[in-house]
Write a protein that holds these residues in place. Sequence first.
Motif, mmCIF file in Angstrom:
data_model
loop_
_atom_site.group_PDB
_atom_site.id
_atom_site.type_symbol
_atom_site.label_atom_id
_atom_site.label_comp_id
_atom_site.label_asym_id
_atom_site.label_seq_id
_atom_site.Cartn_x
_atom_site.Cartn_y
_atom_site.Cartn_z
ATOM 1 N N GLY A 20 0.807 -1.217 0.000
ATOM 2 C CA GLY A 20 0.000 0.000 0.000
ATOM 3 C C GLY A 20 0.834 1.257 0.000
ATOM 4 N N ASN A 21 1.951 1.237 0.719
ATOM 5 C CA ASN A 21 2.833 2.396 0.779
ATOM 6 C C ASN A 21 3.383 2.729 -0.608
ATOM 7 N N ALA A 22 3.799 1.689 -1.329
ATOM 8 C CA ALA A 22 4.339 1.912 -2.673
ATOM 9 C C ALA A 22 3.265 2.472 -3.599
ATOM 10 N N ALA A 23 2.034 1.986 -3.468
ATOM 11 C CA ALA A 23 0.942 2.485 -4.311
ATOM 12 C C ALA A 23 0.718 3.976 -4.079
ATOM 13 N N GLU A 24 0.732 4.395 -2.804
ATOM 14 C CA GLU A 24 0.535 5.807 -2.489
ATOM 15 C C GLU A 24 1.676 6.665 -3.036
ATOM 16 N N ASP A 74 5.757 11.168 -4.381
ATOM 17 C CA ASP A 74 6.490 11.617 -3.197
ATOM 18 C C ASP A 74 7.178 10.409 -2.581
ATOM 19 N N PHE A 75 8.495 10.334 -2.750
ATOM 20 C CA PHE A 75 9.246 9.170 -2.275
ATOM 21 C C PHE A 75 10.043 9.463 -0.998
ATOM 22 N N THR A 76 9.847 10.655 -0.427
ATOM 23 C CA THR A 76 10.689 11.041 0.708
ATOM 24 C C THR A 76 9.926 11.272 2.010
ATOM 25 N N SER A 77 8.661 11.671 1.957
ATOM 26 C CA SER A 77 7.931 11.979 3.188
ATOM 27 C C SER A 77 7.816 10.745 4.089
ATOM 28 N N GLY A 78 8.145 10.940 5.349
ATOM 29 C CA GLY A 78 7.965 9.879 6.319
ATOM 30 C C GLY A 78 8.938 8.720 6.203
ATOM 31 N N VAL A 79 9.997 8.888 5.435
ATOM 32 C CA VAL A 79 10.964 7.802 5.261
ATOM 33 C C VAL A 79 11.824 7.677 6.513
#
Length: 296
Positions: free
Chosen positions: A221-225, A231-236
Amino acid sequence: MTDTHTTAQRPLTLIGLGDMGTALARTWLAAGHPLTVWNRTPAKAGALAAEGASVAAGPAAAVAANTLVVVCLLDDESVGSALEGIDLTGKDLVNLTTGTPAEARARAAWAEDRGARYLDGGIMATPTMIGVPEAGGYVFHSGSRALFETHRAVLEVPAGSRFVGEDPGHAALHDVALLSAMWGMFAGISQAYALTEGEVAPKDLAPLLSEWLGAMGFFVGNAAERLTSRDFTSGVVSGLAMQITGAGTMLRTAEEQGVGTELIAPYVDLLRRRLAADPAAHGGEDTTGAILMLKR
């Protein structure tokens, strides 16, 4: 001639009686559907005759027997070979043969040129899951929505159905996407067992693997969002640069254990290429951005 059968009794033809085809046939017969079958190897069809199936003398006779014709063969080439020169006018052809999206689209056009309606299918089940609802198997379908709705009750006898669009290639696309994820998981599990071979009992590692892979399921699900938002950086929590450092440990451990890295090295290389493309921009990303590197 008017079809006087109810939906529950609706007759159909099945071409192809490998392990999957035989499992499909038995569920339709058990549900009371008059079934005509044909298989290139007659012995397989003969075994089903004892269970109530009508055995056609050839593929042309099998197609002529019913409006609904289901095909479950080895590959797309086998479909063309089996149906070559056969009159398909007025037939509803449901192709459950595993193939590529392009093959499905071409086969749909091929069928329509011969006067048939076409529906493609991708079976997400093993033969032992067919006819066992609690096993969770189902079939992706794509192509003619009207055709799907007409025969939905019959098609859902062996396994659940999921219609994924009017594009005939989308059942195959969904099928192969899920199978690709499965193979990747199998590769990782194989690497884990190889690393621990001779030192950790497989039965002791198995529950740990199952638990860990379940916990990591959030990535889907995370990858889908992230792919949607880009946005590949928020919350990483652990960025790509850190992940690649950790990957080096995995590769060195494999070397120490005398285990090959061919199952995981390509993924590590992909992550490295993503980082190298722009270290400042990608170093803090999660690994989802690497998916974009796969597009040609």
